[in-house]
Motif scaffolding. Structure first.
Motif, PDB file in Angstrom:
ATOM      1  N   PHE A  86      17.924  31.781  54.956  1.00 43.67           N
ATOM      2  CA  PHE A  86      18.512  30.765  54.091  1.00 43.67           C
ATOM      3  C   PHE A  86      18.943  31.384  52.763  1.00 43.67           C
ATOM      4  N   GLY A  87      18.075  32.239  52.209  1.00 44.53           N
ATOM      5  CA  GLY A  87      18.408  32.894  50.941  1.00 44.53           C
ATOM      6  C   GLY A  87      19.615  33.798  51.063  1.00 44.53           C
ATOM      7  N   VAL A  88      19.690  34.556  52.172  1.00 42.15           N
ATOM      8  CA  VAL A  88      20.834  35.453  52.368  1.00 42.15           C
ATOM      9  C   VAL A  88      22.118  34.641  52.529  1.00 42.15           C
ATOM     10  N   ALA A  89      22.075  33.574  53.318  1.00 41.70           N
ATOM     11  CA  ALA A  89      23.262  32.734  53.509  1.00 41.70           C
ATOM     12  C   ALA A  89      23.702  32.112  52.183  1.00 41.70           C
ATOM     13  N   TRP A  90      22.734  31.683  51.384  1.00 41.68           N
ATOM     14  CA  TRP A  90      23.054  31.092  50.082  1.00 41.68           C
ATOM     15  C   TRP A  90      23.716  32.120  49.165  1.00 41.68           C
ATOM     16  N   LEU A  91      23.174  33.338  49.141  1.00 43.27           N
ATOM     17  CA  LEU A  91      23.781  34.403  48.320  1.00 43.27           C
ATOM     18  C   LEU A  91      25.169  34.775  48.819  1.00 43.27           C
ATOM     19  N   VAL A  92      25.367  34.751  50.133  1.00 39.38           N
ATOM     20  CA  VAL A  92      26.691  35.033  50.682  1.00 39.38           C
ATOM     21  C   VAL A  92      27.700  34.006  50.195  1.00 39.38           C
ATOM     22  N   CYS A  93      27.307  32.732  50.173  1.00 39.69           N
ATOM     23  CA  CYS A  93      28.204  31.682  49.681  1.00 39.69           C
ATOM     24  C   CYS A  93      28.570  31.915  48.215  1.00 39.69           C
ATOM     25  N   LEU A  94      27.585  32.292  47.403  1.00 36.27           N
ATOM     26  CA  LEU A  94      27.859  32.559  45.989  1.00 36.27           C
ATOM     27  C   LEU A  94      28.805  33.741  45.832  1.00 36.27           C
ATOM     28  N   LEU A  95      28.550  34.810  46.587  1.00 36.80           N
ATOM     29  CA  LEU A  95      29.378  36.011  46.473  1.00 36.80           C
ATOM     30  C   LEU A  95      30.809  35.728  46.922  1.00 36.80           C
ATOM     31  N   VAL A  96      30.960  35.049  48.045  1.00 40.78           N
ATOM     32  CA  VAL A  96      32.299  34.732  48.548  1.00 40.78           C
ATOM     33  C   VAL A  96      33.043  33.854  47.555  1.00 40.78           C
ATOM     34  N   THR A  97      32.362  32.856  47.007  1.00 41.57           N
ATOM     35  CA  THR A  97      33.006  31.957  46.050  1.00 41.57           C
ATOM     36  C   THR A  97      33.405  32.700  44.784  1.00 41.57           C
ATOM     37  N   ALA A  98      32.529  33.547  44.274  1.00 37.79           N
ATOM     38  CA  ALA A  98      32.844  34.287  43.051  1.00 37.79           C
ATOM     39  C   ALA A  98      34.024  35.228  43.263  1.00 37.79           C
ATOM     40  N   LEU A  99      34.016  35.989  44.343  1.00 37.20           N
ATOM     41  CA  LEU A  99      35.116  36.920  44.613  1.00 37.20           C
ATOM     42  C   LEU A  99      36.429  36.185  44.826  1.00 37.20           C
ATOM     43  N   ALA A 100      36.380  35.106  45.606  1.00 31.29           N
ATOM     44  CA  ALA A 100      37.596  34.343  45.859  1.00 31.29           C
ATOM     45  C   ALA A 100      38.124  33.714  44.568  1.00 31.29           C
ATOM     46  N   SER A 101      37.219  33.214  43.730  1.00 36.75           N
ATOM     47  CA  SER A 101      37.641  32.619  42.460  1.00 36.75           C
ATOM     48  C   SER A 101      38.298  33.661  41.557  1.00 36.75           C
ATOM     49  N   ALA A 102      37.726  34.854  41.498  1.00 35.55           N
ATOM     50  CA  ALA A 102      38.305  35.922  40.688  1.00 35.55           C
ATOM     51  C   ALA A 102      39.686  36.308  41.191  1.00 35.55           C
ATOM     52  N   VAL A 103      39.843  36.399  42.511  1.00 32.49           N
ATOM     53  CA  VAL A 103      41.154  36.756  43.080  1.00 32.49           C
ATOM     54  C   VAL A 103      42.188  35.679  42.771  1.00 32.49           C
ATOM     55  N   VAL A 104      41.815  34.402  42.945  1.00 29.25           N
ATOM     56  CA  VAL A 104      42.747  33.309  42.677  1.00 29.25           C
ATOM     57  C   VAL A 104      43.131  33.280  41.200  1.00 29.25           C
ATOM     58  N   CYS A 105      42.152  33.496  40.357  1.00 30.32           N
ATOM     59  CA  CYS A 105      42.422  33.475  38.920  1.00 30.32           C
ATOM     60  C   CYS A 105      43.386  34.597  38.521  1.00 30.32           C
ATOM     61  N   GLN A 106      43.149  35.788  39.039  1.00 31.01           N
ATOM     62  CA  GLN A 106      44.026  36.918  38.730  1.00 31.01           C
ATOM     63  C   GLN A 106      45.435  36.691  39.257  1.00 31.01           C
ATOM     64  N   MET A 107      45.561  36.171  40.445  1.00 29.46           N
ATOM     65  CA  MET A 107      46.885  35.904  41.016  1.00 29.46           C
ATOM     66  C   MET A 107      47.617  34.830  40.215  1.00 29.46           C
ATOM     67  N   ASP A 108      46.899  33.792  39.811  1.00 28.55           N
ATOM     68  CA  ASP A 108      47.516  32.713  39.036  1.00 28.55           C
ATOM     69  C   ASP A 108      48.043  33.226  37.701  1.00 28.55           C
ATOM     70  N   GLN A 109      47.240  34.059  37.056  1.00 32.03           N
ATOM     71  CA  GLN A 109      47.672  34.586  35.767  1.00 32.03           C
ATOM     72  C   GLN A 109      48.807  35.599  35.909  1.00 32.03           C
ATOM     73  N   ALA A 110      48.780  36.386  36.985  1.00 35.66           N
ATOM     74  CA  ALA A 110      49.851  37.362  37.193  1.00 35.66           C
ATOM     75  C   ALA A 110      51.179  36.669  37.487  1.00 35.66           C
ATOM     76  N   LEU A 111      51.129  35.548  38.219  1.00 36.65           N
ATOM     77  CA  LEU A 111      52.354  34.827  38.561  1.00 36.65           C
ATOM     78  C   LEU A 111      52.761  33.825  37.482  1.00 36.65           C
ATOM     79  N   GLY A 112      51.867  33.577  36.519  1.00 40.43           N
ATOM     80  CA  GLY A 112      52.176  32.650  35.442  1.00 40.43           C
ATOM     81  C   GLY A 112      52.315  31.215  35.884  1.00 40.43           C
ATOM     82  N   LEU A 113      51.550  30.793  36.871  1.00 37.19           N
ATOM     83  CA  LEU A 113      51.651  29.423  37.378  1.00 37.19           C
ATOM     84  C   LEU A 113      50.885  28.426  36.521  1.00 37.19           C
ATOM     85  N   GLY A 114      49.835  28.891  35.857  1.00 36.00           N
ATOM     86  CA  GLY A 114      49.053  28.000  35.003  1.00 36.00           C
ATOM     87  C   GLY A 114      48.261  26.957  35.755  1.00 36.00           C
ATOM     88  N   LEU A 115      47.833  27.266  36.959  1.00 43.87           N
ATOM     89  CA  LEU A 115      47.091  26.298  37.765  1.00 43.87           C
ATOM     90  C   LEU A 115      45.589  26.398  37.571  1.00 43.87           C
TER      91      LEU A 115
END
Length: 349
Positions: A86-115
């Protein structure tokens, strides 16, 4: 054989995230999170509906991404005990969410969409998403775990009930068959020998493992052997009409699912009648399912014999193997008794 046993006994605490019901539950929770987040007032208000649309797409994408990752890690995580996994699955969810959020944020700022957020707020955006994911993942994993354990208990209870019913119905079948053989030994020894062989085939199927299904063709062959036994016992009093040419013989079917219904039709319907009667077995394919109807005449004045055990047995086995899509329907009519079995061609179990 050893590999099959290991698979069956391995821990199964993590739900199957690749199934439609689990994915639907995850998406519903994700959309509720989007509705809660969009209801929080902003310093610079934007239209509500566009915000909800963008946030829904983002949250659903994150939810499905986490579900796919957990689905692919289900087998490795099964080697952990419940708390560690359960702990490993929970940490996996946090890691996936953090990495995906960072990627989306960087792409949004690079494209200047302001989303998403301005350039200086990227770290907070990632941390906020990770914090929300930590709460939601903990609650959802716990809920799905409890739900999976409940389903396992229901399946175990259903299987135990089916096995108990099956064990209770076999003696009645055995006694009828042995009486038939005893009546043939002196008068027709060759028929008695063939009857013993038919009985051996029937009991080989009856004593087989319930989780190792046979085929519809094998079941029909066993029914033919059983009807041969009953014809020897009842003679011309038993007529048989069979039309199952439309049914696929390779259809996977639990062993001895239909035979108890044939036995019921003879024992409760035809045998009590002085002039006997005709047993009808008909099958057809319709709308992605197989329908098999077994009909027999009803005795006019003979006292009714109880037949609930065989019907309960078959109904429980159908429910266990085919779920709610499998149906046993009883249709008593004036002078005729019909039992119809409807089985889906796409078997889930």
């Amino acid at each position: 054989m050893q590999q099959r046993s290991t698979t069956m006994t391995a821990p199964n605490w993590l739900p199957q995230f690749c199934t439609v019901p689990t994915l639907f539950a995850v998406m519903v929770v994700a959309e509720l999170v989007a509705l809660v987040v969009v209801s929080v007032p902003e310093a610079s208000p934007r239209p509500w509906l566009p915000r909800l649309g963008v946030l829904s797409v983002y949250v659903q994408w994150l939810a499905l991404l986490n579900a796919v990752v957990l689905c692919s890690l289900r087998r490795p995580l099964a080697h952990f005990d419940v708390r560690a996994g359960f702990g490993v699955a929970w940490l996996v969810c946090l890691l996936v969410t953090a990495l995906a959020s960072a990627v989306v944020c960087q792409m949004d700022q690079a494209l200047g969409l302001g989303l998403s957020v301005p350039a200086g707020s990227s770290a907070r955006f990632v941390l906020d998403n990770a914090a929300i994911a930590a709460l939601i993942a903990a609650a959802l994993l716990r809920y799905l775990y409890v739900l999976e354990q409940w389903r396992e208990r229901v399946r175990a209870a259903s299987k135990a009930q089916v096995e108990a019913l099956q064990a209770r119905i076999r003696p009645h079948f055995l006694f009828n068959s042995m009486n038939t053989i005893a009546s043939l030994i002196r008068t027709r020894p060759a028929e008695a020998e063939r009857t013993v062989e038919d009985l051996a085939d029937l009991f080989r199927a009856a004593l087989g493992a319930d989780d190792a299904p046979g085929t519809l063709g094998e079941e029909l062959d066993l029914i033919a052997r059983y009807l041969h036994l009953e014809r020897l016992r009842l003679g011309d009093r038993l007529g048989v009409e069979i039309d199952v040419s439309a049914l696929p013989r390779d259809f996977a079917l639990p062993r001895l699912l239909l035979q108890p219904l044939i036995e019921n039709a003879i024992y409760h319907g035809i045998e009590p009648r002085g002039d006997g009667g005709t047993l009808s077995l008909r099958g057809r394919r319709e709308a992605g399912a197989l329908e098999i109807a077994i009909s027999n005449p009803l005795p006019a004045d003979a006292p009714a014999r109880r037949n609930g055990l065989a019907l309960a047995n078959v109904r429980a086995r159908i429910e266990y193997h085919f779920g709610t899509r499998g149906v046993l329907r009883v249709e008593p009519g004036p002078g005729t008794y019909t039992v119809t079995v409807r089985l889906p061609e796409a078997v889930a179990r």
